[in-house]
Design an enzyme around this catalytic site. Sequence first.
Site, mmCIF file in Angstrom:
data_model
loop_
_atom_site.group_PDB
_atom_site.id
_atom_site.type_symbol
_atom_site.label_atom_id
_atom_site.label_comp_id
_atom_site.label_asym_id
_atom_site.label_seq_id
_atom_site.Cartn_x
_atom_site.Cartn_y
_atom_site.Cartn_z
ATOM 1 N N GLU A 266 -19.975 20.547 -15.486
ATOM 2 C CA GLU A 266 -20.213 19.166 -15.938
ATOM 3 C C GLU A 266 -19.316 18.197 -15.179
ATOM 4 O O GLU A 266 -19.730 17.099 -14.801
ATOM 5 C CB GLU A 266 -19.945 19.050 -17.438
ATOM 6 C CG GLU A 266 -20.962 19.797 -18.288
ATOM 7 C CD GLU A 266 -20.521 19.835 -19.741
ATOM 8 O OE1 GLU A 266 -20.855 18.902 -20.471
ATOM 9 O OE2 GLU A 266 -19.818 20.785 -20.130
ATOM 10 N N ASN B 84 -18.389 25.621 -23.509
ATOM 11 C CA ASN B 84 -18.995 24.545 -22.726
ATOM 12 C C ASN B 84 -18.744 24.710 -21.229
ATOM 13 O O ASN B 84 -17.639 25.065 -20.816
ATOM 14 C CB ASN B 84 -18.456 23.193 -23.202
ATOM 15 C CG ASN B 84 -18.812 22.918 -24.652
ATOM 16 O OD1 ASN B 84 -19.885 23.321 -25.125
ATOM 17 N ND2 ASN B 84 -17.906 22.274 -25.370
ATOM 18 N N GLN C 5 -7.478 -2.193 4.315
ATOM 19 C CA GLN C 5 -6.510 -1.401 3.540
ATOM 20 C C GLN C 5 -7.196 -0.713 2.347
ATOM 21 O O GLN C 5 -6.693 0.262 1.817
ATOM 22 C CB GLN C 5 -5.370 -2.310 3.068
ATOM 23 C CG GLN C 5 -4.279 -1.595 2.309
ATOM 24 C CD GLN C 5 -3.027 -2.459 2.201
ATOM 25 O OE1 GLN C 5 -2.296 -2.619 3.171
ATOM 26 N NE2 GLN C 5 -2.781 -3.012 1.035
ATOM 27 N N LYS D 228 -18.814 27.156 -29.816
ATOM 28 C CA LYS D 228 -19.157 26.535 -28.544
ATOM 29 C C LYS D 228 -18.370 27.078 -27.360
ATOM 30 O O LYS D 228 -17.181 27.356 -27.462
ATOM 31 C CB LYS D 228 -18.925 25.016 -28.615
ATOM 32 C CG LYS D 228 -19.924 24.262 -29.452
ATOM 33 C CD LYS D 228 -21.356 24.315 -28.892
ATOM 34 C CE LYS D 228 -21.521 23.507 -27.639
ATOM 35 N NZ LYS D 228 -21.357 22.064 -27.894
ATOM 36 N N LYS E 110 -8.258 3.353 2.007
ATOM 37 C CA LYS E 110 -7.436 4.541 1.774
ATOM 38 C C LYS E 110 -7.592 5.196 0.405
ATOM 39 O O LYS E 110 -7.749 6.407 0.309
ATOM 40 C CB LYS E 110 -5.964 4.210 2.021
ATOM 41 C CG LYS E 110 -5.690 4.094 3.485
ATOM 42 C CD LYS E 110 -4.303 3.567 3.765
ATOM 43 C CE LYS E 110 -4.325 2.833 5.079
ATOM 44 N NZ LYS E 110 -5.286 1.687 5.125
ATOM 45 N N ASN F 287 -1.996 -2.350 13.288
ATOM 46 C CA ASN F 287 -3.457 -2.212 13.318
ATOM 47 C C ASN F 287 -3.901 -0.971 14.093
ATOM 48 O O ASN F 287 -4.743 -0.215 13.628
ATOM 49 C CB ASN F 287 -4.101 -3.465 13.924
ATOM 50 C CG ASN F 287 -3.760 -4.718 13.131
ATOM 51 O OD1 ASN F 287 -3.186 -4.610 12.046
ATOM 52 N ND2 ASN F 287 -4.090 -5.880 13.663
ATOM 53 N N THR G 67 -40.391 24.716 -10.329
ATOM 54 C CA THR G 67 -40.634 23.389 -9.767
ATOM 55 C C THR G 67 -40.858 22.499 -10.983
ATOM 56 O O THR G 67 -41.410 22.966 -11.995
ATOM 57 C CB THR G 67 -41.877 23.340 -8.851
ATOM 58 O OG1 THR G 67 -43.036 23.644 -9.633
ATOM 59 C CG2 THR G 67 -41.780 24.350 -7.705
ATOM 60 N N HIS G 68 -40.392 21.263 -10.896
ATOM 61 C CA HIS G 68 -40.426 20.353 -12.064
ATOM 62 C C HIS G 68 -39.704 20.974 -13.260
ATOM 63 O O HIS G 68 -40.004 20.672 -14.403
ATOM 64 C CB HIS G 68 -41.868 20.004 -12.462
ATOM 65 C CG HIS G 68 -42.723 19.559 -11.322
ATOM 66 N ND1 HIS G 68 -42.984 18.244 -11.046
ATOM 67 C CD2 HIS G 68 -43.339 20.278 -10.343
ATOM 68 C CE1 HIS G 68 -43.749 18.163 -9.958
ATOM 69 N NE2 HIS G 68 -43.960 19.378 -9.512
ATOM 70 N N TYR H 116 -9.191 -6.367 13.123
ATOM 71 C CA TYR H 116 -8.583 -5.908 11.874
ATOM 72 C C TYR H 116 -8.612 -7.004 10.829
ATOM 73 O O TYR H 116 -8.376 -8.175 11.130
ATOM 74 C CB TYR H 116 -7.128 -5.465 12.117
ATOM 75 C CG TYR H 116 -6.460 -5.038 10.824
ATOM 76 C CD1 TYR H 116 -6.611 -3.754 10.337
ATOM 77 C CD2 TYR H 116 -5.719 -5.948 10.063
ATOM 78 C CE1 TYR H 116 -6.040 -3.365 9.131
ATOM 79 C CE2 TYR H 116 -5.146 -5.577 8.859
ATOM 80 C CZ TYR H 116 -5.302 -4.284 8.394
ATOM 81 O OH TYR H 116 -4.756 -3.906 7.202
ATOM 82 N N SER I 131 -15.061 23.807 -28.265
ATOM 83 C CA SER I 131 -15.208 22.570 -29.030
ATOM 84 C C SER I 131 -14.158 22.537 -30.118
ATOM 85 O O SER I 131 -13.841 23.568 -30.713
ATOM 86 C CB SER I 131 -16.605 22.523 -29.646
ATOM 87 O OG SER I 131 -16.621 21.642 -30.759
ATOM 88 N N SER J 62 0.829 -1.212 0.000
ATOM 89 C CA SER J 62 0.000 0.000 0.000
ATOM 90 C C SER J 62 0.861 1.259 0.000
ATOM 91 O O SER J 62 0.322 2.366 0.006
ATOM 92 C CB SER J 62 -0.948 -0.008 1.202
ATOM 93 O OG SER J 62 -0.229 -0.186 2.409
HETATM 94 N N1 ARG Z 1 -1.259 -1.246 5.254
HETATM 95 C C1 ARG Z 1 -2.165 -1.733 6.259
HETATM 96 C C2 ARG Z 1 -3.514 -1.029 6.093
HETATM 97 O O1 ARG Z 1 -3.529 -0.082 5.405
HETATM 98 C C3 ARG Z 1 -1.628 -1.440 7.596
HETATM 99 C C4 ARG Z 1 -2.065 -2.390 8.655
HETATM 100 C C5 ARG Z 1 -1.509 -3.718 8.386
HETATM 101 N N2 ARG Z 1 -1.763 -4.619 9.466
HETATM 102 C C6 ARG Z 1 -1.528 -5.920 9.359
HETATM 103 N N3 ARG Z 1 -1.803 -6.647 10.355
HETATM 104 N N4 ARG Z 1 -1.042 -6.442 8.260
HETATM 105 O O2 ARG Z 1 -4.515 -1.447 6.609
#
Ligand code: ARG
Length: 461
Positions: free
Chosen positions: A291, A286, A323, A284, A326, A111, A156-157, A318, A278, A24
């Site tokens: 949008e 836009n 993960q 045009k 994120k 965790n 309205t509408h 956990y 355009s 990650s």
């Molecule tokens: N990269 C992990 C996450 O974003 C961090 C926690 C990992 N924990 C583990 N027990 N492998 O959730």
Amino acid sequence: MSGKLWGGRFQGDTDPLMAQFNNSIGFDKRLCQADILGSQAYAEALFDAGILTAEELRQIVWGLDRVLDEWMSGRFEIKPGDEDIHTAVERRLHELIGPTAGKLHTGRSRNDQVATDLRLYLRRVIHELEDRLNEMQMTLVNLAEQYIDLIMPGYTHFQPAQPVRFSHWLLSYFWMLQRDWDRLEDLGRRLDVLPLGAGALAGTPLAIDRYKLAERLGFSQISPNSIDAVGDRDFVAEFLFWAALLGVHLSRLSEDLILFSNPSLGFVVLADAYTTGSSLMPQKKNPDAFELARGKSGRLIGHLTGLLTTLKGLPSGYNKDLQEDKERLFDAVDTLQLALPVLTGALATMQPQPDRMAAALRDDMLATDLADWLVRRGIPFRQSHAIVGEVVREAEFRQCSLRDLDLATLQRIHPAFDAEALQVWDFERSVEQRAAPGGTARAAVLVQIAQARALLGADKF
Ligand code: ARG
């Protein structure tokens, strides 16, 4: 033994595709500041608990400062074994200060670490987003004040309904955004809980003073249950709901402005800086800013449903599925960090067109006013609605505008009509009738503006 944080019981290398699947670092590196802040506070807690000597604490804090410095200046070098931000920081700390770095993770798990990092990160981000929201709200209020004289069709509408002040329409979005602002404040309260000290799931065996740790990191509460603490992503889901609903508000604002700026209505002209042309049709212009905002609300809704779907079947504690929180979170943040100022700029630079608004006002938008006039003469509203319905039908039959019907014609429809009824054909008068709080009369709109300004003043933190 591999060089990994968890390598002890493993033989041989992780399959390269598995490593790619697992890593990650590519996205969670943006947690570096939060991660290091959390680690420095944790090191102090370890010192208080007698795990680190004063010298070891000093080295760790110093080393982490260097690591942060490298991240911030773009000098941090990600190495192949750096699975995530937590691993990368610790690996680099080890290179800088040696084996003492290995004491930092005592009693801590990634965790509780990642749950803490996310809360620290989001706490900072929501302040930035509150500022962006405030800027947009400020722009809406300024426009509302500047263009208080303008009257346009209210819909309205999306059918012409009743005349309203342009300012009243603008402020309708101010209040939506105010609710968004409130929701973010509310989320701030639930973010204010420290998970660190929960360990992997069961809590810490060390004499860590979690209250003191919370205070160091600026949290006013600690998580009361370590299993919940490491598995809880409610705050991410809430943020994504907040983002999705704000996205919906921005999308509706955008839809209005896409329609209003269309030459067939022409209520506003958008600035060149926020429109595009355009490649084929030279004429045009836009409304891409709007949008895109309308389109991006779809991805914000997607992030919310995506995360909820990830969360729904998880056993307690956990799970690596978490993960997946994120990229959604970061993308929602990035999307809004850009959409809000772009739309604010597009609003601030658009040119309202008083003539086009006035030209779009049609007499039949005053039909309700004629019915209200009969009500003031003692006729029940149900009946006056029907009478004015006949008036409308008569005008339609004659293919004329309502105000072109003379008094004799009106009186043939109902004897209660007299010359005073003809004063109804006045858009300014119609708008000014709606003077109750929350209405579109000038005085009522000025009250809104004052309320809005008071809120913006109070919203400063
Ligand atoms: N990269 C992990 C996450 O974003 C961090 C926690 C990992 N924990 C583990 N027990 N492998 O959730």
